[in-house]
Design an enzyme around this catalytic site. Structure first.
Site, mmCIF file in Angstrom:
data_model
loop_
_atom_site.group_PDB
_atom_site.id
_atom_site.type_symbol
_atom_site.label_atom_id
_atom_site.label_comp_id
_atom_site.label_asym_id
_atom_site.label_seq_id
_atom_site.Cartn_x
_atom_site.Cartn_y
_atom_site.Cartn_z
ATOM 1 N N LYS A 127 0.846 -1.206 0.000
ATOM 2 C CA LYS A 127 0.000 0.000 0.000
ATOM 3 C C LYS A 127 0.876 1.250 0.000
ATOM 4 O O LYS A 127 0.680 2.167 -0.789
ATOM 5 C CB LYS A 127 -0.874 -0.019 1.264
ATOM 6 C CG LYS A 127 -1.794 1.172 1.397
ATOM 7 C CD LYS A 127 -2.464 1.224 2.761
ATOM 8 C CE LYS A 127 -3.174 -0.068 3.109
ATOM 9 N NZ LYS A 127 -3.987 0.042 4.316
ATOM 10 N N LYS A 139 3.310 -2.384 11.165
ATOM 11 C CA LYS A 139 2.008 -2.323 11.826
ATOM 12 C C LYS A 139 2.189 -2.758 13.267
ATOM 13 O O LYS A 139 3.154 -3.455 13.591
ATOM 14 C CB LYS A 139 1.027 -3.265 11.120
ATOM 15 C CG LYS A 139 -0.420 -2.966 11.385
ATOM 16 C CD LYS A 139 -0.978 -1.881 10.472
ATOM 17 C CE LYS A 139 -2.362 -1.465 10.899
ATOM 18 N NZ LYS A 139 -2.967 -0.521 9.961
ATOM 19 N N GLY A 178 -2.651 5.873 13.880
ATOM 20 C CA GLY A 178 -3.821 5.194 14.437
ATOM 21 C C GLY A 178 -4.317 4.090 13.522
ATOM 22 O O GLY A 178 -3.867 3.939 12.382
ATOM 23 N N ASP A 179 -5.222 3.303 14.022
ATOM 24 C CA ASP A 179 -5.971 2.308 13.239
ATOM 25 C C ASP A 179 -7.209 2.034 14.102
ATOM 26 O O ASP A 179 -7.538 2.849 14.986
ATOM 27 C CB ASP A 179 -5.130 1.032 13.009
ATOM 28 C CG ASP A 179 -5.790 0.061 12.030
ATOM 29 O OD1 ASP A 179 -5.771 0.336 10.817
ATOM 30 O OD2 ASP A 179 -6.342 -0.965 12.458
ATOM 31 N N THR A 223 -8.576 8.620 5.097
ATOM 32 C CA THR A 223 -8.793 7.249 4.620
ATOM 33 C C THR A 223 -10.179 7.139 3.978
ATOM 34 O O THR A 223 -10.331 6.618 2.866
ATOM 35 C CB THR A 223 -8.636 6.230 5.764
ATOM 36 O OG1 THR A 223 -7.382 6.473 6.399
ATOM 37 C CG2 THR A 223 -8.678 4.804 5.245
HETATM 38 P P1 NDP Z 1 -12.627 2.323 14.140
HETATM 39 O O1 NDP Z 1 -12.252 1.576 15.367
HETATM 40 O O2 NDP Z 1 -12.709 3.805 14.181
HETATM 41 O O3 NDP Z 1 -14.028 1.782 13.591
HETATM 42 C C1 NDP Z 1 -14.270 0.446 13.284
HETATM 43 C C2 NDP Z 1 -15.769 0.308 13.029
HETATM 44 O O4 NDP Z 1 -16.057 -0.968 12.492
HETATM 45 C C3 NDP Z 1 -16.597 0.445 14.298
HETATM 46 O O5 NDP Z 1 -17.793 1.119 13.984
HETATM 47 C C4 NDP Z 1 -16.871 -1.031 14.658
HETATM 48 O O6 NDP Z 1 -18.018 -1.235 15.445
HETATM 49 C C5 NDP Z 1 -17.083 -1.575 13.270
HETATM 50 N N1 NDP Z 1 -16.987 -3.036 13.222
HETATM 51 C C6 NDP Z 1 -16.041 -3.842 13.756
HETATM 52 N N2 NDP Z 1 -16.300 -5.129 13.451
HETATM 53 C C7 NDP Z 1 -17.427 -5.122 12.691
HETATM 54 C C8 NDP Z 1 -18.177 -6.129 12.049
HETATM 55 N N3 NDP Z 1 -17.826 -7.402 12.127
HETATM 56 N N4 NDP Z 1 -19.284 -5.753 11.336
HETATM 57 C C9 NDP Z 1 -19.646 -4.459 11.243
HETATM 58 N N5 NDP Z 1 -18.960 -3.453 11.835
HETATM 59 C C10 NDP Z 1 -17.864 -3.791 12.546
HETATM 60 O O7 NDP Z 1 -11.599 1.841 13.007
HETATM 61 P P2 NDP Z 1 -11.177 2.569 11.648
HETATM 62 O O8 NDP Z 1 -12.379 3.182 11.039
HETATM 63 O O9 NDP Z 1 -9.987 3.410 11.918
HETATM 64 O O10 NDP Z 1 -10.666 1.328 10.782
HETATM 65 C C11 NDP Z 1 -11.580 0.481 10.083
HETATM 66 C C12 NDP Z 1 -10.804 -0.364 9.080
HETATM 67 O O11 NDP Z 1 -10.085 0.489 8.180
HETATM 68 C C13 NDP Z 1 -9.759 -1.321 9.675
HETATM 69 O O12 NDP Z 1 -9.680 -2.468 8.839
HETATM 70 C C14 NDP Z 1 -8.466 -0.535 9.522
HETATM 71 O O13 NDP Z 1 -7.315 -1.370 9.482
HETATM 72 C C15 NDP Z 1 -8.699 0.118 8.171
HETATM 73 N N6 NDP Z 1 -7.884 1.308 7.925
HETATM 74 C C16 NDP Z 1 -7.908 2.368 8.796
HETATM 75 C C17 NDP Z 1 -7.129 3.479 8.542
HETATM 76 C C18 NDP Z 1 -7.209 4.706 9.382
HETATM 77 O O14 NDP Z 1 -6.615 5.721 8.987
HETATM 78 N N7 NDP Z 1 -7.931 4.705 10.494
HETATM 79 C C19 NDP Z 1 -6.191 3.520 7.398
HETATM 80 C C20 NDP Z 1 -6.336 2.400 6.475
HETATM 81 C C21 NDP Z 1 -7.129 1.320 6.774
HETATM 82 P P3 NDP Z 1 -17.908 -1.536 17.037
HETATM 83 O O15 NDP Z 1 -17.811 -0.191 17.663
HETATM 84 O O16 NDP Z 1 -19.184 -2.260 17.336
HETATM 85 O O17 NDP Z 1 -16.684 -2.391 17.241
#
Ligand code: NDP
Length: 458
Positions: A127, A139, A178-179, A223
């Protein structure tokens, strides 16, 4: 030219010369299914680059790329609000530093394991290469669950985590961000502890910082915005756009919220989003201010949205893919969209699926989408906007400068368009126009491989 493919044509069958590499990865990393899967998906598609550069086999380049340069696992002890000692496990995998300092986020979630961190680190290498910016891949994270923890508990956990991690990171070495489970609040506590231990105000050691202490405009949004821009580019090549499209987004965290915001600004209607407990269906389009209030300000659960919004329903235990949509953006977690979900999307006439999360679509789902003629944007391309904007934050920190929101977003748009065109051009060279998996894997791999070859056996 590096990255040029002389042998057109690719198959999803793994090149027989790479089978022993995959077998060795499985053997040397037992019980790590997510890591095995991430490696297998890449090895199945890099035939074109390998055919153009047989010298990579002699140099054991694929073996080297599949082996992390360094893996750190550490104890994270801390005391909860009841005075009980808790013990978590911390990880940092410095996967590949050929293109720049290791770069990749920290995830705090009970599912975090060596397998998850290695899969994420491996993906991150390609990436980051795709962004064209000087970034290696890494990571990290912990099996700590922030849900239900108080502010003080989160602060104490972050301080303990950084008490070990600080030895391994630095602006020229390894730059976490963050992630999932790690946002600006956690990064604040981590940065505070780093500064206290090292006595250095080293802004470039972490990205995703707050705007008043070295952060960059657009990083929080990047993102999700980037994923929407990537989907827009995929549609543009087909003579279309996101305007007036019906869109579903999974998750309601950082990536999901800002993907929804950008889709709405580009004229699409987002009719559903989710959390791990269920999903919201809002046929009138998600009220973003309400969603932000609930998720970012109150840090409450998603079902609250339906209580506040007439016309919207919360469906517990369901998946947002049950709602018919033309564009689907999985922005939650790995393996959340499976073959059955994909079949439903195909039947509903979906045009595009672009991954905001890392590896959210199962291999089965991708096969169904491909057969159903749905364009598929893999996460390592579609969600690269976050890390690209982190690199812009590093640039601003290094020059002690700070750019406007508009300027930073225009750079993000440019980078996403460039990533899209590198992937698309590579897919054409491979004889598979529009196969963004083949495009992204070969373009990313070629950049890392060229740098590694130049540096000899290291
Ligand atoms: P957050 O922790 O902010 O949000 C994750 C969200 O996904 C929460 O709403 C969580 O709900 C939900 N969730 C988790 N498991 C499930 C599921 N099985 N079905 C439906 N919803 C679910 O994380 P991010 O938004 O930062 O990251 C999300 C994804 O994006 C990850 O894969 C991460 O690696 C990827 N990513 C993030 C980046 C970033 O800059 N933040 C950069 C590139 C990729 P709940 O609160 O119930 O757990």
């Amino acid at each position: 030219m590096s990255g040029t493919i002389e042998t057109p044509g690719v198959t999803t069958e793994i090149d027989p010369r790479l089978v022993p590499v995959l077998e060795s990865v499985r053997h040397r990393n037992p019980a790590e299914p997510e890591f095995h899967e991430a490696v297998e998906r890449v090895l199945r598609t890099i035939g074109p680059v390998i055919n153009s550069h047989p010298e990579y086999l002699e140099a054991k380049l694929v073996e080297r790329i599949c082996e992390p340069e360094r893996q750190i696992i550490f104890r994270v002890p801390w005391t909860d609000d009841r005075g009980q000692v808790q013990v978590n496990r911390g990880y940092r995998v410095e996967f590949n530093g050929a293109l720049g300092p290791y770069k990749g986020g920290l995830r705090f979630h009970p599912s975090v394991s060596s397998s998850i961190v290695k899969f994420l680190g491996f993906e991150q290498v390609f990436k980051n290469a795709l962004t064209g910016l000087p970034l290696g891949g890494g990571k990290g994270g912990s099996d700590f669950d922030p849900k239900g923890r108080s502010e003080n508990e989160i602060m104490r956990f972050c301080q303990s985590f950084m008490s070990e991690l600080h030895r391994h990171i630095g602006e020229y070495t390894d730059v976490p961000a963050g992630d999932a489970g790690v946002g600006e609040r956690e990064l604040g506590y981590l940065f505070g502890q780093y500064r206290r231990i090292t006595n250095r105000y080293e802004s470039g050691v972490l990205t995703g910082k707050g705007l008043t202490w070295g952060g960059a405009q657009v990083r929080k949004e990047a993102t999700g915005y980037g994923t929407a821009y990537f989907a827009q580019e995929m549609l543009r090549v087909q003579g279309s756009s996101l305007a007036n499209r019906t869109v579903t987004v999974s998750g309601s965290g950082n990536v999901a919220i800002y993907a929804i915001e950008k889709v709405q600004r580009l004229g699409g209607t987002v009719v559903g989003c989710s959390d791990s407990g269920g999903y919201i269906h809002d046929p009138d389009g998600i009220d973003l201010e309400l969603l932000k209030q609930i998720k970012e300000v109150e840090r409450a659960r998603l079902h609250r949205y339906a209580e506040e919004r007439p016309g919207a329903k919360y469906i517990p235990d369901g998946k947002v893919w049950e709602i018919p949509a033309e564009v689907a953006l999985p922005c939650a977690t790995q393996n959340e969209l499976d073959g059955e979900d994909a079949r439903r999307l195909v039947e509903a006439g979906a045009l595009v699926v672009a991954e905001g999360a890392n590896m959210p679509c199962t291999a089965d789902a991708i096969a169904v989408l491909r057969e159903g003629g749905v364009l598929f944007g893999p996460g390592k391309a579609a969600n690269a906007g976050g890390v690209a904007t982190s690199a812009l934050e590093m640039q601003q920190n290094a020059s002690r400068d700070s750019w406007s929101f508009e300027h930073t977003e225009s750079r993000l748009v440019e980078i996403m368009k460039d990533i899209h065109s590198s992937c698309y051009e590579m897919s054409e060279q491979a004889g598979r126009p529009g196969d963004y998996i083949v495009g992204a894997n070969n373009a990313g791999f070629a950049r890392v491989a060229e740098a590694m070859m130049a540096m000899g056996v290291v």
